[in-house]
Scaffold this motif. Structure first.
Motif, PDB file in Angstrom:
ATOM      1  N   UNK A 170      -3.963 -76.568  30.273  1.00 29.58           N
ATOM      2  CA  UNK A 170      -4.977 -76.231  29.277  1.00 29.58           C
ATOM      3  C   UNK A 170      -4.720 -77.052  28.031  1.00 29.58           C
ATOM      4  N   UNK A 171      -5.756 -77.673  27.509  1.00 30.13           N
ATOM      5  CA  UNK A 171      -5.649 -78.469  26.283  1.00 30.13           C
ATOM      6  C   UNK A 171      -6.602 -77.907  25.248  1.00 30.13           C
ATOM      7  N   UNK A 172      -6.128 -77.780  24.012  1.00 28.72           N
ATOM      8  CA  UNK A 172      -6.994 -77.275  22.947  1.00 28.72           C
ATOM      9  C   UNK A 172      -7.967 -78.344  22.454  1.00 28.72           C
ATOM     10  N   UNK A 173      -7.678 -79.605  22.739  1.00 28.16           N
ATOM     11  CA  UNK A 173      -8.554 -80.721  22.368  1.00 28.16           C
ATOM     12  C   UNK A 173      -8.872 -81.521  23.627  1.00 28.16           C
ATOM     13  N   UNK A 174      -9.973 -82.240  23.633  1.00 27.55           N
ATOM     14  CA  UNK A 174     -10.308 -83.089  24.775  1.00 27.55           C
ATOM     15  C   UNK A 174      -9.170 -84.070  25.012  1.00 27.55           C
ATOM     16  N   UNK A 175      -8.714 -84.145  26.250  1.00 26.55           N
ATOM     17  CA  UNK A 175      -7.581 -85.002  26.597  1.00 26.55           C
ATOM     18  C   UNK A 175      -7.736 -85.424  28.052  1.00 26.55           C
ATOM     19  N   UNK A 176      -6.778 -86.198  28.541  1.00 29.07           N
ATOM     20  CA  UNK A 176      -6.759 -86.530  29.958  1.00 29.07           C
ATOM     21  C   UNK A 176      -5.334 -86.755  30.421  1.00 29.07           C
ATOM     22  N   UNK A 177      -5.067 -86.311  31.635  1.00 27.55           N
ATOM     23  CA  UNK A 177      -3.792 -86.570  32.286  1.00 27.55           C
ATOM     24  C   UNK A 177      -3.880 -87.983  32.833  1.00 27.55           C
ATOM     25  N   UNK A 186       2.807 -74.112  20.613  1.00 27.70           N
ATOM     26  CA  UNK A 186       1.535 -74.233  19.897  1.00 27.70           C
ATOM     27  C   UNK A 186       0.934 -75.624  19.991  1.00 27.70           C
ATOM     28  N   UNK A 187       1.563 -76.512  20.758  1.00 25.83           N
ATOM     29  CA  UNK A 187       1.038 -77.860  20.909  1.00 25.83           C
ATOM     30  C   UNK A 187      -0.337 -77.853  21.560  1.00 25.83           C
ATOM     31  N   UNK A 188      -1.021 -79.005  21.601  1.00 28.52           N
ATOM     32  CA  UNK A 188      -2.384 -79.054  22.120  1.00 28.52           C
ATOM     33  C   UNK A 188      -2.483 -78.832  23.635  1.00 28.52           C
ATOM     34  N   UNK A 189      -1.390 -79.026  24.379  1.00 27.97           N
ATOM     35  CA  UNK A 189      -1.446 -78.895  25.834  1.00 27.97           C
ATOM     36  C   UNK A 189      -0.445 -77.840  26.300  1.00 27.97           C
ATOM     37  N   UNK A 190      -0.923 -76.941  27.157  1.00 24.99           N
ATOM     38  CA  UNK A 190      -0.072 -75.905  27.726  1.00 24.99           C
ATOM     39  C   UNK A 190      -0.104 -76.029  29.241  1.00 24.99           C
TER      40      UNK A 190
END
Length: 145
Positions: free
Chosen positions: A50-57, A23-27
């Motif tokens: 897939x990230x549930x919030x805006x993020x970056x690798x 259930x974390x923000x990144x799958x």
């Protein structure tokens, strides 16, 4: 002191822990890498992120390679161009596909050939909201297609 817990309670605890990890923000899904040939010093890894919030690798690393870089490929005037990216945006709610001919992870200075059937470890560093999360991904190696 011994603590006795009913099996059903222990099973519930394990299920809850597993659900929380998912259930974390990144799958990350469908990871894979292509097998290399003897003497080849570079490889590539692919996956969906897939990230549930805006993020970056912001970084990737692997014990299978000396260096891992985030790359993009595209055709320009009939020539395939590959370029290193400092980071890869992960828009909220969208799946970013790392796949052949597009975005991918380049594995430089392979420590050993990548063989079909083996699995390599890749650690992704994903930044969001001022925090960096590390995600360990088991990447199966597929035969050369």
């Amino acid at each position: 002191m011994h603590l006795r817990l009913p099996i059903s309670w222990l099973a519930g605890l394990l299920l809850a822990a597993n659900a929380a990890a998912q259930a974390g923000p990144v799958t990350v899904s469908e990871p894979w890498a292509r097998a290399s040939v003897p003497g080849q010093q570079v490889g590539a890894a692919y996956m969906n992120i897939t990230s549930s919030a805006a993020a970056e690798l912001v970084k990737a690393e692997s014990p299978a390679a000396g260096v891992v870089e985030i790359h993009t490929m595209r055709m320009r005037d009939g020539v395939m161009e590959m370029r290193m990216l400092e980071s890869l945006p992960l828009p909220a709610g969208q799946t970013v596909r790392l796949e052949p001919g597009g975005l991918h992870l380049m594995l430089f200075d392979l420590r050993a050939p990548l063989s079909a059937g083996q699995e390599i470890a890749v650690r992704l560093h994903v930044s969001s909201g001022g925090r960096t999360e590390m995600i360990d991904v088991a990447v199966p190696v597929r035969g050369r297609e």
